[in-house]
Design a protein around this motif. Structure first.
Motif, short mmCIF file in Angstrom:
data_model
loop_
_atom_site.label_atom_id
_atom_site.label_comp_id
_atom_site.label_asym_id
_atom_site.label_seq_id
_atom_site.Cartn_x
_atom_site.Cartn_y
_atom_site.Cartn_z
N LEU A 139 0.82 -1.20 0.00
CA LEU A 139 0.00 0.00 0.00
C LEU A 139 0.86 1.26 0.00
CD1 LEU A 139 -2.83 1.27 0.20
CD2 LEU A 139 -2.58 1.15 2.69
N VAL A 140 1.89 1.29 0.83
CA VAL A 140 2.78 2.45 0.88
C VAL A 140 3.49 2.63 -0.46
CG1 VAL A 140 4.86 3.37 1.98
CG2 VAL A 140 3.04 2.39 3.37
N LYS A 141 3.94 1.54 -1.07
CA LYS A 141 4.58 1.64 -2.38
C LYS A 141 3.63 2.19 -3.43
CE LYS A 141 8.08 -1.96 -1.87
NZ LYS A 141 8.56 -3.27 -2.32
N GLN A 142 2.36 1.77 -3.37
CA GLN A 142 1.37 2.30 -4.31
C GLN A 142 1.16 3.79 -4.10
OE1 GLN A 142 -2.06 -0.19 -3.64
NE2 GLN A 142 -1.36 -1.75 -5.08
N TRP A 143 1.14 4.24 -2.83
CA TRP A 143 1.00 5.66 -2.55
C TRP A 143 2.17 6.45 -3.11
CZ3 TRP A 143 -0.50 5.31 3.31
CH2 TRP A 143 -1.84 4.97 3.42
N VAL A 144 3.38 5.92 -2.93
CA VAL A 144 4.57 6.60 -3.43
C VAL A 144 4.53 6.71 -4.95
CG1 VAL A 144 7.08 6.41 -3.66
CG2 VAL A 144 6.00 6.01 -1.45
N VAL A 145 4.18 5.63 -5.61
CA VAL A 145 4.12 5.64 -7.08
C VAL A 145 3.04 6.61 -7.56
CG1 VAL A 145 3.51 4.24 -9.09
CG2 VAL A 145 5.08 3.34 -7.39
N ALA B 57 4.88 14.11 -11.56
CA ALA B 57 5.39 14.11 -12.93
C ALA B 57 4.37 14.74 -13.87
CB ALA B 57 5.73 12.69 -13.37
N THR B 58 3.10 14.40 -13.68
CA THR B 58 2.05 14.97 -14.53
C THR B 58 1.94 16.46 -14.29
OG1 THR B 58 0.85 12.89 -14.40
CG2 THR B 58 -0.39 14.80 -15.13
N LYS B 59 2.05 16.88 -13.04
CA LYS B 59 1.96 18.30 -12.70
C LYS B 59 3.10 19.08 -13.35
CE LYS B 59 0.64 19.03 -8.51
NZ LYS B 59 0.62 19.20 -7.06
N THR B 60 4.32 18.53 -13.32
CA THR B 60 5.45 19.24 -13.93
C THR B 60 5.33 19.25 -15.45
OG1 THR B 60 6.79 17.23 -13.88
CG2 THR B 60 7.03 18.75 -12.04
N GLU B 61 4.81 18.17 -16.03
CA GLU B 61 4.60 18.16 -17.48
C GLU B 61 3.56 19.19 -17.87
OE1 GLU B 61 3.56 14.23 -18.68
OE2 GLU B 61 5.51 13.41 -18.19
N LEU B 62 2.48 19.25 -17.11
CA LEU B 62 1.42 20.21 -17.42
C LEU B 62 1.89 21.64 -17.20
CD1 LEU B 62 -1.73 18.47 -15.94
CD2 LEU B 62 -1.09 18.71 -18.33
#
Length: 152
Positions: free
Chosen positions: A111-117, A124-129
């Motif tokens: 669960l923690v790994k999923q949150w991190v990803v 990444a999407t925010k910086t691309e946008l």
């Protein structure tokens, strides 16, 4: 893992099956950790002494390494308990608490790994946008004439 299948060939996995698969996953994890501890105790000589005597150290195994036999026996114990002798079941009862704790820990880790990803993807999407928006706004500002509004 021996799940029944519907008419379309898709596995029908119940809540009980999901719980069993997590416990199987946890027990296999414990088996691999036991093996890792056994190999570290066996080869505890300092590296210089082992090189002096010409003893080669084994290459470290992946922590996720289990044999086919271990997987098959674990599946048999969890998926077909009626085929397991009573003596073996009684012996395995002592390990159930540790298996359950390990299953909980593995679920939390996943669960923690999923949150991190998910967070990394959002960033990444925010910086691309933001990079795309700054390009468009710069082009829009240069290309504007008189009464036109910049569209972003």
């Amino acid at each position: 893992l021996g799940f029944s299948r519907n008419a379309f060939g898709e596995p029908e996995i119940s809540r009980r099956d999901r719980a069993a698969s997590k416990l199987i996953w946890a027990e296999l994890n414990l088996i691999s950790l036991e093996r890792e501890e056994d190999t570290t105790e066996e080869w505890s000589l300092p590296h210089t002494i082992s090189r002096f005597f010409g003893v080669e150290r084994p290459t470290p195994r992946s922590p996720a390494h289990v044999t086919f036999e271990e997987v098959f026996v674990t599946l048999l114990h969890w998926r077909c308990p009626e085929l397991v002798p009573e003596e073996v079941r009684n012996f395995r009862r002592s390990a159930i608490d540790e298996i359950v704790r390990t299953a909980h820990a593995l679920v939390i880790t996943r669960l923690v790994k999923q949150w991190v990803v998910a967070r990394q993807r959002r960033e990444a999407t925010k910086t691309e946008l933001s990079g795309v928006n700054t390009e468009h706004s710069a082009i829009g500002a240069e290309g504007r004439t008189g009464g036109e509004e910049a569209r972003v």
